[in-house]
Design an enzyme around this catalytic site. Structure first.
Site, mmCIF file in Angstrom:
data_model
loop_
_atom_site.group_PDB
_atom_site.id
_atom_site.type_symbol
_atom_site.label_atom_id
_atom_site.label_comp_id
_atom_site.label_asym_id
_atom_site.label_seq_id
_atom_site.Cartn_x
_atom_site.Cartn_y
_atom_site.Cartn_z
ATOM 1 C CG HIS A 140 -2.102 0.873 1.162
ATOM 2 N ND1 HIS A 140 -2.388 1.671 0.063
ATOM 3 C CD2 HIS A 140 -3.087 1.126 2.073
ATOM 4 C CE1 HIS A 140 -3.487 2.362 0.305
ATOM 5 N NE2 HIS A 140 -3.932 2.056 1.508
ATOM 6 C CB CYS A 270 -3.568 2.829 7.027
ATOM 7 S SG CYS A 270 -4.236 1.165 7.212
HETATM 8 N N1 CP Z 1 -6.347 3.577 4.384
HETATM 9 C C1 CP Z 1 -7.083 3.305 3.288
HETATM 10 O O1 CP Z 1 -6.555 2.942 2.223
HETATM 11 O O2 CP Z 1 -8.422 3.483 3.453
HETATM 12 P P1 CP Z 1 -9.576 3.041 2.456
HETATM 13 O O3 CP Z 1 -9.578 1.527 2.450
HETATM 14 O O4 CP Z 1 -10.821 3.613 3.042
HETATM 15 O O5 CP Z 1 -9.294 3.562 1.084
HETATM 16 N N1 NVA Z 2 -4.463 -3.914 5.572
HETATM 17 C C1 NVA Z 2 -5.751 -3.359 5.250
HETATM 18 C C2 NVA Z 2 -5.602 -1.933 4.844
HETATM 19 C C3 NVA Z 2 -6.877 -1.229 4.509
HETATM 20 C C4 NVA Z 2 -6.650 0.175 4.063
HETATM 21 C C5 NVA Z 2 -6.418 -4.163 4.139
HETATM 22 O O1 NVA Z 2 -5.723 -4.576 3.200
HETATM 23 O O2 NVA Z 2 -7.620 -4.393 4.233
#
Ligand code: CP
Ligand code: NVA
Length: 313
Positions: A140, A270
């Protein structure tokens, strides 16, 4: 001005030179400051991305990513379109390669939140426009750009500051490992053996000379950290009933665990968060938490990411 050629992809932090990442964040901070007091929908001076369109493909849910990219394109004077992966022919078996070639004829850049990281890599290889990774099962990177920006705003340079990750060694943890190398800070990850961080990312980080430690001891992980990160124990696509919830209990970021971090350490997440699971309400809603700045900075950091991909900064 970056020395990197325009039309570059933003798929993983490990593939992008550190000076480019700093350049992107410097731009983001400048643009953020220039917008103070403006309505949120107002276009930035000079409309840097006027005429440009970003397509956004979502194969998984999103709140922050979708809204911040969409508002970001609006503020830059460009436009965006949101596509749900399941409603595209991609969801019925059209290949990623064909999708990439076709979309490259219509739009200037593609942002994708994908189930499979390999699909994002293929999209980038087969298309002819920049591709931005907005979360995969592997990583991410956009999140970590916002996180680094937030730390710089609160503490100054991130270089050399000890940081800790507590919990599942997931996709966000992988990008944090890559950020530790690129932004030059020591990182300790406290994770259970069964949910340890991405081995290939750790091997890359160690080969790059990164100061990364993995431990199963949550207290050892957080000791002296100036920034403490955690994330959901159940990422999108994970099985919540595979025993992870019980295994992760000792890694909950609560006041007792935070007491082992450096005085005034920042708490980051996050989002979305699950109060009472990976973090207690008193920590995430307490004075050390910077989660709302972190969420806001998704907007500012990503605007500069898109502009860099398009060769505009
Ligand atoms: N942190 C983040 O990516 O949030 P969303 O899943 O809401 O986009
Ligand atoms: N680790 C989480 C982050 C969400 C923004 C996921 O992948 O669901």
């Amino acid at each position: 001005m970056s020395s990197v050629q325009p039309n570059s992809h933003f798929v993983d932090l490990k593939d992008i030179p550190a000076d480019v990442l700093h350049h992107i964040l410097d731009t983001a901070k400048r643009w953020k400051a220039a917008r103070r007091g403006l309505p949120k929908g107002a276009v930035d001076e000079g409309a840097p991305l006027e005429g440009y369109t970003l397509a956004m493909i979502f194969e998984k849910s999103s709140t922050r990513t979708r809204i911040s990219f969409e508002m970001g394109m609006q503020q830059l004077g460009g436009s965006s379109l949101v596509l749900q992966g399941g409603s595209m022919q991609l969801g019925r078996g059209e290949t990623v390669a064909d999708t990439a070639r076709v979309m490259s004829r219509y739009v200037d850049a593609i942002m994708i939140r994908a189930k499979s990281h390999d699909a994002v890599v293929e999209l980038a290889e087969m298309g002819s426009v920049p591709v931005i990774n907005a979360l995969t099962d592997r990583s991410h990177p956009c999140q970590l750009m916002a996180d680094m920006m937030t730390i710089e705003e609160h503490l100054g340079s991130v270089s050399g500051r000890p940081m800790a990750w507590l919990g599942d060694g997931n996709n966000v943890a992988t990008s944090l490992i890559e950020a530790a190398v690129k932004f030059d800070f020591p990182l300790t990850l406290g994770c259970p053996d069964t949910l340890s961080p991405n081995a290939e990312a750790l091997a890359w980080a160690h080969a790059e000379g990164g100061n990364i430690t993995v431990t199963t001891d949550p207290v050892a992980a957080i000791k002296g950290a100036e920034v403490v990160f955690t994330d959901t124990w159940v990422s999108m696509g994970d099985d919540p009933n595979d025993g992870r919830m019980e295994t992760l209990e000792p890694y909950q970021v609560n006041a007792q665990l935070m007491a082992h971090a450096a005085d005034g350490a920042l708490f980051m997440h996050c989002l979305p968060a699950h109060r009472g699971e990976e973090v207690t309400a008193e920590v995430i809603d307490g004075p050390q938490s910077v989660i709302w700045d972190e969420a806001e900075n998704r907007l500012h950091a990503q605007k500069a990411v898109v502009a860099w991909c398009l060769g505009k900064i």
